[in-house]
Design a protein around this motif. Structure first.
Motif, PDB file in Angstrom:
ATOM      1  N   ASP A  36      51.105  51.552  29.047  1.00  0.00           N
ATOM      2  CA  ASP A  36      50.074  52.540  29.358  1.00  0.00           C
ATOM      3  C   ASP A  36      49.375  52.878  28.046  1.00  0.00           C
ATOM      4  O   ASP A  36      49.545  52.165  27.054  1.00  0.00           O
ATOM      5  N   ASP A  37      48.637  53.975  27.999  1.00  0.00           N
ATOM      6  CA  ASP A  37      47.857  54.300  26.802  1.00  0.00           C
ATOM      7  C   ASP A  37      48.698  54.691  25.598  1.00  0.00           C
ATOM      8  O   ASP A  37      48.208  54.647  24.462  1.00  0.00           O
ATOM      9  N   THR A  38      49.954  55.076  25.816  1.00  0.00           N
ATOM     10  CA  THR A  38      50.773  55.559  24.700  1.00  0.00           C
ATOM     11  C   THR A  38      52.078  54.799  24.507  1.00  0.00           C
ATOM     12  O   THR A  38      52.772  55.030  23.519  1.00  0.00           O
ATOM     13  N   HIS A  39      52.421  53.904  25.413  1.00  0.00           N
ATOM     14  CA  HIS A  39      53.748  53.273  25.430  1.00  0.00           C
ATOM     15  C   HIS A  39      53.596  51.761  25.539  1.00  0.00           C
ATOM     16  O   HIS A  39      52.812  51.258  26.349  1.00  0.00           O
ATOM     17  N   ALA A  40      54.360  51.024  24.726  1.00  0.00           N
ATOM     18  CA  ALA A  40      54.360  49.563  24.782  1.00  0.00           C
ATOM     19  C   ALA A  40      55.793  49.057  24.701  1.00  0.00           C
ATOM     20  O   ALA A  40      56.705  49.764  24.268  1.00  0.00           O
ATOM     21  N   ALA A  43      58.578  45.225  11.651  1.00  0.00           N
ATOM     22  CA  ALA A  43      57.823  46.214  10.875  1.00  0.00           C
ATOM     23  C   ALA A  43      56.325  46.077  11.151  1.00  0.00           C
ATOM     24  O   ALA A  43      55.611  47.080  11.305  1.00  0.00           O
ATOM     25  N   HIS A  44      55.852  44.849  11.229  1.00  0.00           N
ATOM     26  CA  HIS A  44      54.437  44.593  11.508  1.00  0.00           C
ATOM     27  C   HIS A  44      54.069  45.087  12.911  1.00  0.00           C
ATOM     28  O   HIS A  44      53.020  45.722  13.091  1.00  0.00           O
ATOM     29  N   LEU A  45      54.913  44.810  13.895  1.00  0.00           N
ATOM     30  CA  LEU A  45      54.638  45.270  15.264  1.00  0.00           C
ATOM     31  C   LEU A  45      54.560  46.792  15.327  1.00  0.00           C
ATOM     32  O   LEU A  45      53.690  47.344  16.010  1.00  0.00           O
ATOM     33  N   ILE A  46      55.462  47.463  14.636  1.00  0.00           N
ATOM     34  CA  ILE A  46      55.455  48.930  14.633  1.00  0.00           C
ATOM     35  C   ILE A  46      54.152  49.450  14.030  1.00  0.00           C
ATOM     36  O   ILE A  46      53.511  50.356  14.579  1.00  0.00           O
ATOM     37  N   GLU A  47      53.728  48.877  12.919  1.00  0.00           N
ATOM     38  CA  GLU A  47      52.473  49.312  12.288  1.00  0.00           C
ATOM     39  C   GLU A  47      51.265  49.015  13.169  1.00  0.00           C
ATOM     40  O   GLU A  47      50.358  49.843  13.286  1.00  0.00           O
ATOM     41  N   GLU A  48      51.233  47.844  13.789  1.00  0.00           N
ATOM     42  CA  GLU A  48      50.116  47.498  14.674  1.00  0.00           C
ATOM     43  C   GLU A  48      50.082  48.417  15.895  1.00  0.00           C
ATOM     44  O   GLU A  48      49.014  48.816  16.353  1.00  0.00           O
ATOM     45  N   ARG A  59      51.207  51.525  16.025  1.00  0.00           N
ATOM     46  CA  ARG A  59      50.690  52.819  15.534  1.00  0.00           C
ATOM     47  C   ARG A  59      49.174  52.769  15.389  1.00  0.00           C
ATOM     48  O   ARG A  59      48.471  53.686  15.811  1.00  0.00           O
ATOM     49  N   ALA A  60      48.678  51.694  14.786  1.00  0.00           N
ATOM     50  CA  ALA A  60      47.235  51.550  14.578  1.00  0.00           C
ATOM     51  C   ALA A  60      46.477  51.499  15.906  1.00  0.00           C
ATOM     52  O   ALA A  60      45.316  51.909  15.972  1.00  0.00           O
ATOM     53  N   ALA A  61      47.133  51.011  16.955  1.00  0.00           N
ATOM     54  CA  ALA A  61      46.518  50.938  18.279  1.00  0.00           C
ATOM     55  C   ALA A  61      46.618  52.269  19.030  1.00  0.00           C
ATOM     56  O   ALA A  61      46.197  52.361  20.176  1.00  0.00           O
ATOM     57  N   GLY A  62      47.197  53.282  18.393  1.00  0.00           N
ATOM     58  CA  GLY A  62      47.282  54.594  19.005  1.00  0.00           C
ATOM     59  C   GLY A  62      48.486  54.808  19.907  1.00  0.00           C
ATOM     60  O   GLY A  62      48.570  55.817  20.608  1.00  0.00           O
ATOM     61  N   LEU A  63      49.428  53.876  19.879  1.00  0.00           N
ATOM     62  CA  LEU A  63      50.619  54.024  20.716  1.00  0.00           C
ATOM     63  C   LEU A  63      51.557  55.059  20.101  1.00  0.00           C
ATOM     64  O   LEU A  63      51.581  55.243  18.879  1.00  0.00           O
ATOM     65  N   GLU A 122      68.485  49.381  36.446  1.00  0.00           N
ATOM     66  CA  GLU A 122      69.806  49.138  35.875  1.00  0.00           C
ATOM     67  C   GLU A 122      70.214  47.697  36.176  1.00  0.00           C
ATOM     68  O   GLU A 122      69.990  47.201  37.282  1.00  0.00           O
ATOM     69  N   ASP A 123      70.800  47.033  35.172  1.00  0.00           N
ATOM     70  CA  ASP A 123      71.180  45.630  35.295  1.00  0.00           C
ATOM     71  C   ASP A 123      72.320  45.392  34.311  1.00  0.00           C
ATOM     72  O   ASP A 123      72.190  45.739  33.132  1.00  0.00           O
ATOM     73  N   PRO A 124      73.442  44.822  34.746  1.00  0.00           N
ATOM     74  CA  PRO A 124      74.548  44.599  33.809  1.00  0.00           C
ATOM     75  C   PRO A 124      74.199  43.616  32.688  1.00  0.00           C
ATOM     76  O   PRO A 124      74.921  43.533  31.695  1.00  0.00           O
ATOM     77  N   TYR A 125      73.084  42.903  32.818  1.00  0.00           N
ATOM     78  CA  TYR A 125      72.669  41.939  31.804  1.00  0.00           C
ATOM     79  C   TYR A 125      71.611  42.511  30.863  1.00  0.00           C
ATOM     80  O   TYR A 125      71.059  41.780  30.041  1.00  0.00           O
ATOM     81  N   SER A 126      71.328  43.800  30.971  1.00  0.00           N
ATOM     82  CA  SER A 126      70.287  44.415  30.148  1.00  0.00           C
ATOM     83  C   SER A 126      70.760  45.715  29.518  1.00  0.00           C
ATOM     84  O   SER A 126      71.527  46.465  30.116  1.00  0.00           O
ATOM     85  N   VAL A 127      70.254  45.965  28.310  1.00  0.00           N
ATOM     86  CA  VAL A 127      70.294  47.278  27.690  1.00  0.00           C
ATOM     87  C   VAL A 127      68.868  47.596  27.285  1.00  0.00           C
ATOM     88  O   VAL A 127      68.061  46.697  27.044  1.00  0.00           O
ATOM     89  N   PHE A 128      68.577  48.884  27.189  1.00  0.00           N
ATOM     90  CA  PHE A 128      67.217  49.351  26.907  1.00  0.00           C
ATOM     91  C   PHE A 128      67.244  50.235  25.678  1.00  0.00           C
ATOM     92  O   PHE A 128      68.181  51.007  25.474  1.00  0.00           O
ATOM     93  N   MET A 129      66.202  50.112  24.874  1.00  0.00           N
ATOM     94  CA  MET A 129      66.111  50.878  23.642  1.00  0.00           C
ATOM     95  C   MET A 129      64.678  51.388  23.497  1.00  0.00           C
ATOM     96  O   MET A 129      63.744  50.766  24.000  1.00  0.00           O
ATOM     97  N   THR A 130      64.516  52.496  22.770  1.00  0.00           N
ATOM     98  CA  THR A 130      63.190  53.072  22.580  1.00  0.00           C
ATOM     99  C   THR A 130      63.128  53.837  21.275  1.00  0.00           C
ATOM    100  O   THR A 130      64.168  54.205  20.725  1.00  0.00           O
ATOM    101  N   ARG A 131      61.908  54.049  20.781  1.00  0.00           N
ATOM    102  CA  ARG A 131      61.702  54.903  19.603  1.00  0.00           C
ATOM    103  C   ARG A 131      60.284  55.445  19.630  1.00  0.00           C
ATOM    104  O   ARG A 131      59.356  54.785  20.099  1.00  0.00           O
ATOM    105  N   ALA A 132      60.157  56.661  19.132  1.00  0.00           N
ATOM    106  CA  ALA A 132      58.833  57.261  18.963  1.00  0.00           C
ATOM    107  C   ALA A 132      58.200  56.672  17.705  1.00  0.00           C
ATOM    108  O   ALA A 132      58.895  56.268  16.768  1.00  0.00           O
ATOM    109  N   LEU A 133      56.884  56.637  17.708  1.00  0.00           N
ATOM    110  CA  LEU A 133      56.161  56.138  16.531  1.00  0.00           C
ATOM    111  C   LEU A 133      55.585  57.302  15.737  1.00  0.00           C
ATOM    112  O   LEU A 133      55.301  58.333  16.238  1.00  0.00           O
TER     113      LEU A 133
END
Length: 151
Positions: free
Chosen positions: A67-71, A93-98, A100-104, A140-151
């Motif tokens: 969406d407009d704020t989450h990737a 590191a590059h993805l995080i900076e890009e 941020r620059a995209a407004g995410l 939920e899936d036994p074959y997946s874990v999910f992670m997130t962080r604010a920018l």
């Protein structure tokens, strides 16, 4: 190392992504594999990057706008010949900076809980990603874990 946005037209990247998809086969059933193929990575909401040195492809990574704020981080891969050289760290590191620059304001990801994916989880943890509930269309899936962080 040079990291640049990529149009996914080169044969090197096609081969790397094919290996990326095959790498999941022994670790999870087809319905639990969430990697994007070339067509999926070429969609306008996906920002795809490759890392190069002396015309040699070292690795790749992407983020897909949810969406407009989450990737979501997608297709993180280092060529096996270049493991433990800081390629994944530089791409992330590059993805995080890009992003941020995209407004995410948030980046999330899905990866595997198995030992095979432990190095990836450690990398994401080192960059401040925390474990979270499924996001977007994930369940939920036994074959997946999910992670997130604010920018």
């Amino acid at each position: 190392m040079r990291i640049a946005r990529d149009d996914l037209r080169g044969p090197e990247i096609a081969a790397m992504l094919e290996a990326h998809l095959k790498d999941f086969e022994p670790h999870s059933p087809p319905e639990s594999r969430h990697a994007l193929d070339l067509d999926g990575l070429r969609r306008p909401e996906v920002h795809f990057y490759t890392a190069w040195e002396n015309n040699e492809l070292l690795g790749c990574g992407a983020f897909k706008r949810l969406d407009d704020t989450h990737a979501e981080i997608k297709s993180m891969r280092t060529d096996p010949a270049h493991l433990r050289k800081g390629v994944a760290r530089a791409i992330l590191a590059h993805l995080i900076e890009e992003a941020r620059a995209a407004g995410l304001r948030r980046l999330s990801l899905e990866t595997g809980p198995m030992a095979h994916f432990a190095p990836a989880r450690r990398l994401y943890e080192a960059f401040g990603f925390d474990y979270c509930e499924p996001f977007g269309s994930y369940r939920e899936d036994p074959y997946s874990v999910f992670m997130t962080r604010a920018l």
